[in-house]
Design a protein around this motif. Sequence first.
Motif, PDB file in Angstrom:
ATOM      1  N   LEU A 183      14.415  31.147  69.048  1.00  0.00           N
ATOM      2  CA  LEU A 183      14.317  30.987  69.772  1.00  0.00           C
ATOM      3  C   LEU A 183      15.026  29.335  70.780  1.00  0.00           C
ATOM      4  O   LEU A 183      15.483  29.384  71.922  1.00  0.00           O
ATOM      5  N   ASP A 184      13.989  28.192  69.934  1.00  0.00           N
ATOM      6  CA  ASP A 184      14.958  27.036  70.847  1.00  0.00           C
ATOM      7  C   ASP A 184      16.703  27.356  70.665  1.00  0.00           C
ATOM      8  O   ASP A 184      17.166  26.877  71.795  1.00  0.00           O
TER       9      ASP A 184
ATOM     10  N   SER B 151      10.853  30.441  65.814  1.00  0.00           N
ATOM     11  CA  SER B 151      10.247  29.503  67.450  1.00  0.00           C
ATOM     12  C   SER B 151      11.954  28.526  67.001  1.00  0.00           C
ATOM     13  O   SER B 151      12.303  28.241  67.998  1.00  0.00           O
ATOM     14  N   ASP B 152      12.377  28.360  65.796  1.00  0.00           N
ATOM     15  CA  ASP B 152      13.718  27.434  65.760  1.00  0.00           C
ATOM     16  C   ASP B 152      14.706  28.438  66.024  1.00  0.00           C
ATOM     17  O   ASP B 152      16.210  27.870  67.173  1.00  0.00           O
TER      18      ASP B 152
ATOM     19  N   THR C  79      13.699  38.076  70.977  1.00  0.00           N
ATOM     20  CA  THR C  79      13.109  36.400  69.738  1.00  0.00           C
ATOM     21  C   THR C  79      11.344  36.966  70.835  1.00  0.00           C
ATOM     22  O   THR C  79      10.286  36.750  69.455  1.00  0.00           O
ATOM     23  N   ARG C  80      11.549  36.444  71.577  1.00  0.00           N
ATOM     24  CA  ARG C  80       9.736  36.035  72.223  1.00  0.00           C
ATOM     25  C   ARG C  80       9.126  37.381  71.980  1.00  0.00           C
ATOM     26  O   ARG C  80       7.587  36.748  71.310  1.00  0.00           O
TER      27      ARG C  80
ATOM     28  N   ARG D  11       3.270  32.563  59.007  1.00  0.00           N
ATOM     29  CA  ARG D  11       3.609  31.749  59.532  1.00  0.00           C
ATOM     30  C   ARG D  11       5.088  31.072  59.176  1.00  0.00           C
ATOM     31  O   ARG D  11       5.689  30.693  60.261  1.00  0.00           O
TER      32      ARG D  11
ATOM     33  N   VAL E 153       6.626  32.685  61.925  1.00  0.00           N
ATOM     34  CA  VAL E 153       7.097  31.833  63.094  1.00  0.00           C
ATOM     35  C   VAL E 153       8.020  30.547  62.638  1.00  0.00           C
ATOM     36  O   VAL E 153       8.312  30.711  63.927  1.00  0.00           O
ATOM     37  N   ALA E 154       7.588  30.274  62.381  1.00  0.00           N
ATOM     38  CA  ALA E 154       9.206  28.771  62.640  1.00  0.00           C
ATOM     39  C   ALA E 154      10.124  29.943  62.379  1.00  0.00           C
ATOM     40  O   ALA E 154      10.831  28.969  63.222  1.00  0.00           O
TER      41      ALA E 154
ATOM     42  N   GLN F 279       2.619  35.385  65.516  1.00  0.00           N
ATOM     43  CA  GLN F 279       1.853  35.070  65.989  1.00  0.00           C
ATOM     44  C   GLN F 279       0.674  34.882  66.053  1.00  0.00           C
ATOM     45  O   GLN F 279       0.013  34.230  65.195  1.00  0.00           O
TER      46      GLN F 279
ATOM     47  N   LEU G 253       8.139  36.704  67.758  1.00  0.00           N
ATOM     48  CA  LEU G 253       7.567  35.602  67.848  1.00  0.00           C
ATOM     49  C   LEU G 253       6.221  35.721  68.000  1.00  0.00           C
ATOM     50  O   LEU G 253       4.956  35.299  67.453  1.00  0.00           O
TER      51      LEU G 253
END
Length: 779
Positions: A742-743, A739-740, A759-760, A732, A735-736, A767, A763
């Motif tokens: 990828l943004d 996610s940051d 990165t996708r 987890r 994942v966090a 996940q 992720l």
Amino acid sequence: MQASNHSFAVGRADQVAYYAGRHAPAAWPHQVGAVPTIAHCFRRRAVLDTPDTPAHCRILVGAAGSGKTQLAANEARTAWQAGQLDLLVWVTAGSRAAILTAYAQAIAEITGRDPADPEQGAREFLAWLRPGGAGETVRRLIVLDGLFDPDDLRGLWPPDQPVGRTLVTTWRRDLAREGLGRQVVTVPSFSSAEAFDYLTAVLAASGRFEPPEQLEALARELGHLPLALAQAAAYLGSTGLSCADYLRLLGDDGQRLADLVPDPGGLPDEQSLPLPYAWDLALERADAQVPVGTARMLLELVAPLASDGIPAAVLTAAVRYLDRQRTDRPAEDAEHAGPEERADGALALLHRWSLLDYDPADQDRSVRVHPMVQRAVREGVPASRAAELAAVAADLLLVASRKSADEANATTFFLTPPRDRAPHPRSRALDFPPDVLRSNVEALTRNDRALMLGSGEPGLRYGWSTGRELHALVLRVGDTLADDGRPQAALDYFEALLPTTAERLGARHESVTKLRGRIARLRAESGDPTAAITGYRRMIDDQLALLAPEYELYPSQRVRLVEEVTELRHRLAHWLERAGDLPGVARVYRDLLADDRYIASVNGRTGPPGFALLRDAAEWQERAGDAAAAVVVYRQLVNERLYTTGPADSGAFDIRFRFGHWLGESGDARGAVTVLTDLLNDQLRGEQREIAQGTRNTWSNAYAVVTDPDRSAIFRTRAALARWRGRSGDPRGAVALLSDLLDEQLRVLRPDHPDLATTRQALAYWQEQSRGTGWRRRR
């Protein structure tokens, strides 16, 4: 001095000429002076043959012993016996007084009137020969044999007449000038065929028949010099030695040339001097024309070198050496004449006296010396100076053969790691060809056996070791062959040296190691890297064996041994890489780190090894895929970098990233998370500091961000941190982080940028892992 019957004697203590009183004029044909008897088994030579009508005055010039007198005597005797002459005058022209006396004797015998003195008699004789004189139509030949000084003939040259001829023999090349009706004839030694025929005939005359190959070898050893061949044949006849035995004596270092020719009373063909002393007078006169001893010492320095060609650069170096030995050279000499000019002058002087052949236009083989001259000069050097002179000659040749002043040791190219090595010396022009160097070195080692392996005697200096080892010059020969693009010739040369050197010095001697290193490199370059690898490993083992406790060495000696091993390891690593053995290279670099630690402990050094060595070692552990070894080296590398620059140094960021990566690969995922978290925080702080200082571009367009190396490094660190957090049992958290990441990447990167896809994908994987029930925490 008045004598009876109106006769008188004139001259000085060493030469007295007697003139009788009145006598009857000479009847034609008439001979004045004694023509030397024909040499035993005289061989007619074509040197005097000419397709054109010969000049009325011919000058035979050549070194002592080349046969000039016999050629002149044969010419005179042949013309006399053929009835071509009315008057033959033979003059032994060793001095002006001798020439005056001979001329006075000639006019006295021709006219029956005694001159008042030799000067007057010479004037009368020359007047008698000139146009309008009584001898104008007399067919005559005047031979001036052994003219020593051109000044002795000043005003005494016989006039140029259609019916008259003059023949002069001399050592002096400055006398031998074309023009004024004079023809210069250079008299060389016998050709190989002439020398063989002569030896065969003279020995057969005494009932001796030797194998042809032995006669050819003897002629070659004596340089085909007629004087040397005649005296050697006489020695063989008087002692009964065979050619083979005589050749062995000639090659024996303990035998002097003076002991291998007849005593003065047994010399053949009315010769007056044994072979070793034939050139003494010329050398004495030449030496008198330059600062004391200079000409002799220069000849002594070239005497051990190749008779068929010594480079000009060696002679220039020799003059510099002689300058250092002199204290009497005027200061203005240094201002107006450099070593090249002084070398040219001294060599031209020796050339003038036919003691050597000097051709300044041929820089590679500018000096040639007859081997018998060289041997006589070498044997004339006192034993107390012989070793020193041979050593100096070797060092002069070594210095002159270098391609650049900073190339002080040819071993630097062979043993320096590729990373730190200078450009290949093959890209530079050689001072002179390798074959010239090789022939000179072979002459040196043949003429002074101690040169190949130094004996450690006090007289050996200027680059010689205090122990026994190969002189650097011997190695230089093979090095220049390799540099010249002839690796096989270099390989053959080094392989031929190896057995004798190993036998005399020991298999583990430094000189043997140098030879093996060159052999290994050349074999590898010829397409056999396996041979190089085997060779370098053996050399390393041999050197390390010398560090055993039974060898009592000083600490400095042990350090030197390890440094040599280090150099060999670099070469081994190079060829292991070429062979594709990456784990082998990695092991070598671990050994290099151990060598460094050993040297540090002996020298008292503290701190980690050098940064470059650690960096290379770490990279090779990576390339070999040895994660545990990579972690060990990167830990040292990080510690050194942080110790010297601090944690925020951008140059340390990449090293810290690699350290974290290989911690994870070695199975320590948590350790990787710790290292990478610290790294990310330092990178982010550095970015904020640059923004605050206005030194960082904050544009959000794609081009600015994509080309920003610091931002790219931060992205890489965040991706790796996410990976190892997931591997440590925190999917987890992974994942966090992803996610940051990828943004931010969507905000600053182009939509088709490959990092977005990576990165996708990561992720999605974590996940899935965070939702799965089968996930197990990895430690």
